[in-house]
Design a protein around this motif. Structure first.
Motif, PDB file in Angstrom:
ATOM      1  N   LYS A  13      -7.719   8.422   0.111  1.00 39.59           N
ATOM      2  CA  LYS A  13      -7.493   8.512   0.531  1.00 39.59           C
ATOM      3  C   LYS A  13      -5.733   7.584   0.522  1.00 39.59           C
ATOM      4  O   LYS A  13      -4.975   7.317   1.631  1.00 39.59           O
ATOM      5  CB  LYS A  13      -8.223   7.145   0.749  1.00 39.59           C
TER       6      LYS A  13
ATOM      7  N   LYS B 231      -4.143  12.600  -4.993  1.00 43.59           N
ATOM      8  CA  LYS B 231      -4.968  12.726  -3.913  1.00 43.59           C
ATOM      9  C   LYS B 231      -6.682  13.148  -4.616  1.00 43.59           C
ATOM     10  O   LYS B 231      -7.401  12.639  -4.074  1.00 43.59           O
ATOM     11  CB  LYS B 231      -4.306  14.051  -3.093  1.00 43.59           C
TER      12      LYS B 231
ATOM     13  N   GLY C 183      -1.603  13.900   3.607  1.00 49.26           N
ATOM     14  CA  GLY C 183      -1.378  12.195   3.039  1.00 49.26           C
ATOM     15  C   GLY C 183      -0.546  12.163   3.096  1.00 49.26           C
ATOM     16  O   GLY C 183       0.661  10.795   2.197  1.00 49.26           O
TER      17      GLY C 183
ATOM     18  N   LYS D 222       0.719  -1.201  -0.136  1.00 50.97           N
ATOM     19  CA  LYS D 222       0.103  -0.216   0.063  1.00 50.97           C
ATOM     20  C   LYS D 222       0.887   1.221   0.157  1.00 50.97           C
ATOM     21  O   LYS D 222       2.024   1.614   0.173  1.00 50.97           O
ATOM     22  CB  LYS D 222      -0.881  -0.142   1.077  1.00 50.97           C
ATOM     23  N   ASN D 223       0.350   2.453   0.057  1.00 44.04           N
ATOM     24  CA  ASN D 223       0.684   3.565  -0.472  1.00 44.04           C
ATOM     25  C   ASN D 223       1.777   4.060  -1.466  1.00 44.04           C
ATOM     26  O   ASN D 223       1.979   2.700  -2.093  1.00 44.04           O
ATOM     27  CB  ASN D 223       1.074   4.040   0.865  1.00 44.04           C
TER      28      ASN D 223
END
Length: 414
Positions: A237, A232, A260, A203-204
């Protein structure tokens, strides 16, 4: 001890493989010479750091040297190395003439890492809001110093094919003075990839890079101000983790949990961080060389998004392991697609493995490199006779660096 098997490396800093690709590169070079039976001494005028590699564990002799001091002359004469490797041209400027005078038979190598003058000229063009052209290099002050250093050395190690082309075509450097030696990696097998986290397990987004390096700081600013808001908007998220050694206060101030955009600072284990991420973002707008962070992404099975400068000289005629674009809108769109589309992601991962296995395997280069070293040692006088411009620059009338150094040394004694 066989005098023909003594290597002296002169570095501006002690190697930090967990802080920068340059540190990793240096350990690769040390390994090459050690396997060939060389006893390696690493000398530097730098202070010790908390993150430097333990040279004793690498079976490398560590020696602290002093700038502008004749104590180096005594040291190098006693050591009597067969090969001297300067880490970046600035070290050749400082110590090259001392090596030449006190150990004239030593083969002099320069590890450029990247062309400093190319990075500086591109940065200047960027700040002046104009396109870089190769003619910019000819008026760049640092280019004169760097090219003089390359000419004074017997061989310069290059990691970028584009930079070799610049040197031979723009600066008219004899190709016999250059050797292409990129990062030296191990083959990646299907079994290696199977051990890595899957698309679903990751993730990310992640950015990673040493903040002492100006192109990295600029890329993070670009992400923060331009690209990340676009990503974004499409992925509300989404989280971008920004890692890098030596973050300044201005870097840390970019941290914004609500957006984030998380500034993490130094990564304890860079490979771990990249393996856990789904996509690496590296929108570099100026720079030179080949990018260790993007090779590391490929090794970790992590697709990446970068610019034409980021990917320069890295992938030949193969497909990139993600996407390449200089348009921020397209960059954001492609990043989102790569993050969401598993099929696209797996294709990028596969491409990264292909790039490493076809372009960066240690076995492709080590034998040819050592053959070149042996040939130069056996034919050094002839090689130097053919490099008239190099011998001209060794002439006392042009040795401003030598006399400046001697003046500083004399002044320090007062």
């Amino acid at each position: 001890m066989d005098q023909f098997k003594k290597l002296l490396i002169i570095g501006s800093v002690w190697p930090e493989p967990n802080s920068s690709a340059a540190g990793t590169r240096m350990l690769q070079l040390i390994s090459l010479f050690k396997e060939e039976g060389f006893v390696v001494t690493f000398a530097s005028p730098a202070m010790d750091s908390d993150f430097m590699v333990d040279l004793e564990l690498e079976e490398v002799i560590k020696k602290t040297i002093t700038l502008n001091c004749s104590s180096f002359d005594v040291f190098v004469k006693e050591l009597n190395p067969s090969v001297v490797l300067f880490d970046r041209f600035m070290m050749e400027e400082q110590f090259g003439w001392r090596v030449s005078e006190n150990s004239p038979e030593a083969l002099r190598l320069l590890d450029t890492e990247d062309l400093h003058c190319l990075r500086v000229a591109r940065q200047r063009a960027f700040k002046e809001k104009r396109a870089f052209v190769e003619a910019d290099l000819l008026v760049e002050e640092v280019a004169k110093r760097e090219i003089a250093s390359i000419l004074r050395c017997d061989l310069s190690l290059m990691i970028s094919e584009y930079e070799m082309q610049l040197l031979t075509e723009t600066f008219k450097i004899d190709s016999l003075l250059l050797f292409y030696l990129p990062f030296l990696l191990e083959e990646i097998s299907n079994a290696d990839i199977d051990k890595l986290p899957s698309f679903e397990e990751r993730k990310n987004f992640v950015f990673i890079g040493n903040f002492l390096h100006e192109p990295n700081w600029n890329a993070v600013q670009y992400l923060k101000e331009t690209i990340w808001p676009l990503i974004k908007k499409q992925l509300p998220k989404a989280v971008l983790n920004v890692y890098g050694a030596y973050p300044s206060q201005k870097v840390l101030q970019l941290n914004n949990v609500k957006e984030g955009f998380i500034v993490k600072g130094r990564a304890a284990n860079a490979s771990e961080v990249v393996q856990e991420a789904r996509v690496v973002l590296a929108p570099l707008r100026f720079g030179a060389g080949i990018k260790g962070k993007l090779l590391e992404a490929m090794q970790c099975g992590t697709p990446s998004g970068t610019t034409s400068i980021g990917a320069e000289s890295m992938y030949g005629d193969l497909d990139w392991n993600g996407f390449i674009t200089d348009d921020p809108e397209v960059f954001a769109k492609e990043a989102v697609a790569l993050y969401q589309d598993e099929k696209l992601w797996l294709e990028g991962q596969k491409n990264g493995v292909e790039i490493i296995n076809h372009r960066y395997l240690r076995g492709f280069f080590e034998d040819d490199f050592m053959k070149k070293i042996k040939w130069l040692q056996a034919n050094l006088q002839e090689h130097r006779l053919n490099n008239f411009m190099g011998s001209l620059l060794q002439h006392h009338a042009l040795k401003s660096t030598k006399y400046m150094s001697m003046w500083i040394e004399a002044k320090n004694k007062i």
